[in-house]
Design a protein around this motif. Sequence first.
Motif, mmCIF file in Angstrom:
data_model
loop_
_atom_site.group_PDB
_atom_site.id
_atom_site.type_symbol
_atom_site.label_atom_id
_atom_site.label_comp_id
_atom_site.label_asym_id
_atom_site.label_seq_id
_atom_site.Cartn_x
_atom_site.Cartn_y
_atom_site.Cartn_z
ATOM 1 N N GLY A 36 3.689 29.775 9.159
ATOM 2 C CA GLY A 36 2.681 28.757 8.843
ATOM 3 C C GLY A 36 1.291 29.343 8.733
ATOM 4 N N ILE A 37 0.970 30.243 9.640
ATOM 5 C CA ILE A 37 -0.356 30.872 9.631
ATOM 6 C C ILE A 37 -0.509 31.793 8.424
ATOM 7 N N LEU A 38 0.495 32.617 8.181
ATOM 8 C CA LEU A 38 0.386 33.628 7.124
ATOM 9 C C LEU A 38 0.568 33.072 5.718
ATOM 10 N N LEU A 39 1.498 32.142 5.541
ATOM 11 C CA LEU A 39 1.804 31.672 4.189
ATOM 12 C C LEU A 39 1.148 30.343 3.823
ATOM 13 N N PHE A 40 0.903 29.507 4.830
ATOM 14 C CA PHE A 40 0.399 28.167 4.535
ATOM 15 C C PHE A 40 -1.008 27.929 5.076
ATOM 16 N N LYS A 41 -1.648 29.015 5.501
ATOM 17 C CA LYS A 41 -3.054 28.981 5.940
ATOM 18 C C LYS A 41 -3.300 27.977 7.069
ATOM 19 N N GLU A 42 -2.304 27.829 7.974
ATOM 20 C CA GLU A 42 -2.504 26.969 9.134
ATOM 21 C C GLU A 42 -3.452 27.664 10.112
ATOM 22 N N LYS A 43 -4.095 26.897 10.966
ATOM 23 C CA LYS A 43 -5.082 27.442 11.889
ATOM 24 C C LYS A 43 -4.436 28.411 12.880
ATOM 25 N N ALA A 44 -5.172 29.477 13.166
ATOM 26 C CA ALA A 44 -4.732 30.475 14.141
ATOM 27 C C ALA A 44 -5.796 30.601 15.217
ATOM 28 N N ASN A 45 -6.087 29.492 15.902
ATOM 29 C CA ASN A 45 -7.136 29.548 16.915
ATOM 30 C C ASN A 45 -6.610 30.133 18.230
ATOM 31 N N VAL A 46 -7.512 30.385 19.147
ATOM 32 C CA VAL A 46 -7.172 31.039 20.408
ATOM 33 C C VAL A 46 -6.156 30.234 21.202
ATOM 34 N N LYS A 47 -6.336 28.926 21.276
ATOM 35 C CA LYS A 47 -5.407 28.095 22.043
ATOM 36 C C LYS A 47 -3.993 28.172 21.475
ATOM 37 N N GLY B 69 22.312 29.034 27.976
ATOM 38 C CA GLY B 69 20.895 28.756 28.213
ATOM 39 C C GLY B 69 19.998 29.875 27.727
ATOM 40 N N THR B 70 20.428 31.101 27.966
ATOM 41 C CA THR B 70 19.657 32.263 27.508
ATOM 42 C C THR B 70 19.641 32.327 25.985
ATOM 43 N N ALA B 71 20.820 32.216 25.372
ATOM 44 C CA ALA B 71 20.917 32.327 23.917
ATOM 45 C C ALA B 71 20.118 31.217 23.232
ATOM 46 N N TYR B 72 20.260 29.988 23.715
ATOM 47 C CA TYR B 72 19.560 28.878 23.088
ATOM 48 C C TYR B 72 18.043 29.023 23.252
ATOM 49 N N GLY B 73 17.616 29.414 24.440
ATOM 50 C CA GLY B 73 16.184 29.598 24.678
ATOM 51 C C GLY B 73 15.583 30.665 23.785
ATOM 52 N N ILE B 74 16.292 31.772 23.633
ATOM 53 C CA ILE B 74 15.792 32.854 22.785
ATOM 54 C C ILE B 74 15.845 32.456 21.315
ATOM 55 N N TRP B 75 16.920 31.781 20.917
ATOM 56 C CA TRP B 75 17.048 31.324 19.525
ATOM 57 C C TRP B 75 15.895 30.389 19.150
ATOM 58 N N THR B 76 15.635 29.416 19.990
ATOM 59 C CA THR B 76 14.542 28.489 19.682
ATOM 60 C C THR B 76 13.188 29.186 19.772
ATOM 61 N N GLY B 77 13.067 30.155 20.679
ATOM 62 C CA GLY B 77 11.816 30.907 20.787
ATOM 63 C C GLY B 77 11.535 31.713 19.535
ATOM 64 N N ILE B 78 12.562 32.421 19.053
ATOM 65 C CA ILE B 78 12.396 33.193 17.818
ATOM 66 C C ILE B 78 12.031 32.252 16.664
ATOM 67 N N GLY B 79 12.746 31.148 16.571
ATOM 68 C CA GLY B 79 12.465 30.188 15.507
ATOM 69 C C GLY B 79 11.071 29.598 15.597
ATOM 70 N N SER B 80 10.661 29.250 16.810
ATOM 71 C CA SER B 80 9.337 28.641 16.998
ATOM 72 C C SER B 80 8.211 29.617 16.687
ATOM 73 N N VAL B 81 8.271 30.779 17.287
ATOM 74 C CA VAL B 81 7.204 31.767 17.080
ATOM 75 C C VAL B 81 7.176 32.219 15.629
ATOM 76 N N GLY B 82 8.342 32.494 15.070
ATOM 77 C CA GLY B 82 8.393 32.924 13.675
ATOM 78 C C GLY B 82 7.875 31.869 12.722
ATOM 79 N N THR B 83 8.208 30.617 12.993
ATOM 80 C CA THR B 83 7.750 29.531 12.127
ATOM 81 C C THR B 83 6.246 29.325 12.232
ATOM 82 N N VAL B 84 5.702 29.453 13.428
ATOM 83 C CA VAL B 84 4.241 29.363 13.585
ATOM 84 C C VAL B 84 3.572 30.486 12.798
ATOM 85 N N LEU B 85 4.103 31.701 12.903
ATOM 86 C CA LEU B 85 3.514 32.830 12.174
ATOM 87 C C LEU B 85 3.641 32.645 10.656
#
Length: 104
Positions: A74-85, A56-72
């Motif tokens: 998207g923001i940095l390379l694909f000019k996706e919105k980086a709003n406060v929410k 549970g710990t490993a999977y949660g952290i793995w998906t967290g790293i993947g999710s946060v990294g992918t959002v970043l």
Amino acid sequence: MSWIFLLLAGVGEMSGMLFLKLSEGFRKRIPTILAIVSGGLSLYFLSLSLKDLPIGTAYGIWTGIGSVGTVLIGILLFKEKANVKRLFFVSCIVIGVVGLKLVS
């Protein structure tokens, strides 16, 4: 070493998503191959981390790293919105990942 494997798995997840985006629906050969290889390496390193870490710990952290990294990515390379929410909810994921690390 398990934590290093888990970090590598997370990086593999992020790069897999990047190459998946660049593959344009598997129409571009090189990004498609890189997406498959990255995804495979991600799962391999995740499996190595599971030798010592709770699933549970490993999977949660793995998906967290993947999710946060992918959002970043998207923001940095694909000019996706980086709003406060959006940044607030990404920070919630980071807090959850840190919390999982602290209780393991």
